[in-house]
Design an enzyme around this catalytic site. Structure first.
Site, PDB file in Angstrom:
ATOM      1  N   HIS A  83       7.882  14.094  -3.559  1.00 37.42           N
ATOM      2  CA  HIS A  83       7.068  13.505  -2.502  1.00 37.42           C
ATOM      3  C   HIS A  83       6.967  14.411  -1.288  1.00 37.42           C
ATOM      4  O   HIS A  83       6.027  14.290  -0.513  1.00 37.42           O
ATOM      5  CB  HIS A  83       7.555  12.097  -2.194  1.00 37.42           C
ATOM      6  CG  HIS A  83       7.135  11.161  -3.284  1.00 37.42           C
ATOM      7  ND1 HIS A  83       7.943  10.892  -4.366  1.00 37.42           N
ATOM      8  CD2 HIS A  83       5.959  10.527  -3.514  1.00 37.42           C
ATOM      9  CE1 HIS A  83       7.288  10.091  -5.190  1.00 37.42           C
ATOM     10  NE2 HIS A  83       6.090   9.855  -4.698  1.00 37.42           N
TER      11      HIS A  83
ATOM     12  N   CYS B 240      -5.761   8.266  -9.588  1.00 40.03           N
ATOM     13  CA  CYS B 240      -5.390   8.793  -8.268  1.00 40.03           C
ATOM     14  C   CYS B 240      -4.188   9.745  -8.311  1.00 40.03           C
ATOM     15  O   CYS B 240      -3.584  10.019  -7.280  1.00 40.03           O
ATOM     16  CB  CYS B 240      -5.124   7.658  -7.288  1.00 40.03           C
ATOM     17  SG  CYS B 240      -3.727   6.636  -7.761  1.00 40.03           S
TER      18      CYS B 240
END
Ligand code: PEP
Ligand code: MG
Length: 748
Positions: free
Chosen positions: A363, A676
């Protein structure tokens, strides 16, 4: 050999240190140092081998071996006994060197008559600098005291090397941290940047490795350890800690209070090291052990010890996180690794990021992408090489960082940046054009977002909406749980900025590598498959409800779109959806406006959901494929593990076939489908997904131009035929055929 006393060691170290003050070239100093050591240790030979490059050691000075071997004898890392010491960072002590496994006879040195061998690494907190060797004719093992004494000497040599004491001619005597070095890692985020190094954790500089007065140094180390213990105790006493956090800190505290640790450092000081050098010596030993311990729990504990040593060094030197250095105007962050929250804290002021570890699926990488900061990952060794303020070029496309580049490299690099700027201008020209393929298929291109700073890109990129708003980023940048009203304001601001374009808010996706600093860390063996995302939301529904309320209030009667991360089965979707619907009823009962339309969707990130009953597809208003997670679970290949991540191609025939099945299932129930994951932003992958029937793609804003440009040029139906034909042939990946197809298609 005479018994060595602490006094002998101290005398030797002082003489070594004093040699620093003498004028002279590095070579002279090295020659002198080998004589001093051989003399003090009572051995016939003392040799110093230094690295001339990352893989090669060179004999740089010797007392006792043939002088002609100096700068001619070279060994690869791992080769011979010297190479083995360098590779493992563990001393070799043997009475019969030629009989030792891996011994390599080097005729030019004339070492055949020396039987005993003791080699110790010259290293500074994990940075390998070389090997120090003593040899003697008598066949005997060196005593523990002698091994220890030589390690202490090697520590001082390491500090002297760092301070530039041995700079001279040739690669092995080159100044440290001065030459151009290229680091070849991997791409975390494309783009190029030029700037100055800003170290996330600056190196501590030890100016004097030798103790002038052991009593004073002993008092200093005791005082510093005392302060360290108080700070750890304070942490432990903090009110907000729960049981588990306390347990972790208890182990940490135990190390801080360890008598053995302090005793070893005091012994190092008695042997002549300064307090700082003693800490570093023990830290180097810990790091060497760390690389050899297979057990993850023990490695964690050794990491604790490493961390404590860093704190101790900072207390001793007064060089805190804040070293007083000023962040340059064009900072390129260099770190071992970094969490998403820390990276967000630096924010957009960074020109680039280079990580020694890291992975493209992490992330932190996603944050770098959201911030459009070029990111190079896996640049091994950069932590030891880079200094604050060094000139650095970050080539995110190639996954390369050039540290202290020569002028010609910098010029070529600037030309490349200029060309990229031109390409961006070309893409900007496409901004208002719809993405319609050559064969007339309309593809909806949306953007992923999560930060307020992303919102201007909605206008700039030509995105048709926000296909994925990662709400967790707002939780990650804070040090306490945000309040409902605060979130409501923020979400309203996002909807305002979207000017009627749709925004799909994904509810909190935490767990795995997204750890909130204010939530109890879960000690899970496999967090990516653990208690994360909607699993946390359903087990602790307070936050899910609070988010739903905030979103409904933010909508103020406007249309609202919510999706849940990581839904693995229909039942989870039913429960999560019911929570949201109840909040709508509650708001209505309170007399507040409810959304004009409410769409509730699921992210398809686990293969199981693709096989869910028809009722799920009927119930979901839309489905968004989270390709990053879906791909990791489809191939059982950790998205954060560089070793396996690249093993499986997104254009693998089975994976594309699976995507095709999801498209068909959604078509049967007319459920809207989008994609996505990061692959949506890679032009070649994006057109293949579109060819498979995915007509809505959400990506980072910077990718919209390049993806649109390729869609405009591509006949998607023809591409689909190529993919189907390849799959029918039984190929592993359709990529070669797709690239061939693209190479042949007309360019405008
Ligand atoms: C995904 O998994 O593809 C996704 C979009 O979610 P994240 O990357 O935030 O896990
Ligand atoms: Mg995901």
């Amino acid at each position: 050999m005479p018994d060595r006393s602490d006094n002998d060691s101290r005398k030797l170290l002082k003489r070594l240190r004093d040699s620093l003050a003498e004028p002279g070239q590095g070579q002279e100093r090295l020659d002198y140092v080998t004589t001093l050591i051989a003399d003090s240790m009572g051995t016939e030979v003392c040799s110093i081998y230094l690295f001339r490059d990352a893989e090669t050691l060179e004999l740089c000075a010797t007392e006792g071996l043939r002088a002609e071997a100096v700068h001619n004898t070279r060994l690869r890392l791992g080769e011979g006994l010297v190479g083995r010491v360098a590779r493992t960072a563990v001393p070799i002590n043997t009475a019969d060197a030629p009989a030792e496994k891996g011994f390599r006879f080097m005729a030019e040195t004339g070492e055949e008559c020396f039987s005993s061998f003791l080699g110790v690494p010259i290293q500074r907190v994990g940075e390998k600098l070389g090997v120090l060797v003593v040899q003697s004719k008598a066949s005997r093992e060196f005593s523990e005291d002698e091994v220890y004494a030589l390690e202490v000497v090697a520590m001082v040599l390491a500090e002297m090397t760092e301070l530039g004491a041995f700079i001279g001619d040739g690669a092995a005597l080159g100044a440290l941290h001065k030459q151009q070095v290229m680091f070849r890692g991997g791409t975390g985020q494309e783009g190029s940047a030029e700037g100055k190094v800003w170290l996330h954790e600056p190196r501590v500089v030890v100016a004097n490795p030798v103790a002038d007065d052991p009593e004073v140094e002993t008092l200093r180390i005791r005082d510093a350890v005392g302060k360290l213990r108080v700070s750890v105790d304070d942490l432990l006493a903090a009110q907000s800690l729960d049981k588990e956090q306390k347990q972790v800190l208890e182990a940490y505290r135990m190390f801080a209070h360890s008598r053995g640790w302090l005793r070893r450092m005091e012994e190092d000081i008695q042997a002549g090291l300064s307090a700082e050098a003693a800490v570093e010596k023990e830290q180097s030993t810990t790091r060497a052990r760390l690389s050899q311990v297979p057990d993850a729990y023990l490695r964690e504990r050794l990491n604790d010890l490493d961390d404590l040593a860093n704190r101790l060094l900072r207390i001793l030197t007064g060089q805190g996180q804040d070293t007083g250095a000023e962040m340059p105007d064009d900072p390129v962050l260099v770190a071992r690794n970094i969490g998403p929250a820390e990276l967000l804290e630096y924010g957009r002021k960074l020109r680039g990021v280079v990580l020694a570890e890291g992975s493209v699926g992490s992330h932190a990488a996603i944050v770098a992408r959201a911030l459009t900061i070029p990111l190079v990952i896996n640049a091994k060794g950069i932590i030891n090489e880079a200094l604050n303020g060094d000139h650095i070029l970050v080539d995110g496309d190639q996954g390369i960082a050039h540290l202290r580049p020569e002028a010609s490299v910098a010029t070529g690099f600037r030309d490349k940046i200029a060309m990229q700027t031109q390409a961006q201008q070309r893409y900007a020209g496409l901004r208002d054009k719809p993405a319609i393929s050559r064969d007339g298929q309309r593809i909806c291109l949306q953007m992923n977002a999560g930060l307020m700073a992303d919102l201007p890109s909605l206008e700039g990129s030509g995105a048709e909406g926000v296909g994925l708003f990662r709400t967790e980023l707002q939780f990650l940048i804070r040090n306490k749980m945000p309040k409902r009203d605060e979130l409501a304001k923020l979400y309203a601001y996002v909807m305002d900025a979207a000017h009627g374009r749709s925004v799909s808010f994904r509810t909190l996706d935490i767990g795995s590598d997204k750890v909130l600093p204010y939530m109890t860390p879960q000690d899970e063996p496999n967090p990516a498959m653990g208690w994360r995302a909607i699993r946390v939301g359903l087990d602790k529904p307070g936050v899910l409800r609070m988010q739903a309320q905030a979103l409904i209030r933010a909508a103020r009667g406007r249309p609202l779109s919510i999706m849940f991360p990581f839904i693995a089965e229909h039942a989870e979707f039913i429960s999560a959806r019911a929570h949201v619907l109840r909040q709508v009823e509650r708001e209505a009962a309170l007399g507040r406006p409810t959304p004009e339309t409410l769409e509730i969707g699921a992210m398809l990130e686990t293969p199981s959901l693709a096989f869910a009953p028809q009722a799920f597809f009927e119930m979901a208003d839309f489905i968004s494929i989270g390709g990053n997670d879906l791909k990791q679970f489809f191939f059982a290949a950790d998205r954060e593990n560089e070793r396996v991540r690249r093993r499986y191609d997104t254009l693998n025939a089975s994976f594309l076939g699976f995507i095709g099945q999801i498209v068909s299932r959604c078509a049967q129930t007319s459920t809207r489908l989008s994609f996505c994951g990061e692959d949506a932003g890679r032009p070649v992958e994006a057109i293949c997904l579109a060819a498979m029937g995915l007509h809505s793609l959400s990506m980072r804003p910077a990718s919209i131009g390049p993806v649109k440009s390729l869609i405009l040029r591509t006949d998607l139906a023809a591409l689909r035929k190529v993919i189907d034909a390849e799959c029918a042939k039984g190929v592993e990946s359709v990529r070669p055929a797709v690239m061939d197809f693209l190479a042949k298609q007309p360019n405008s």
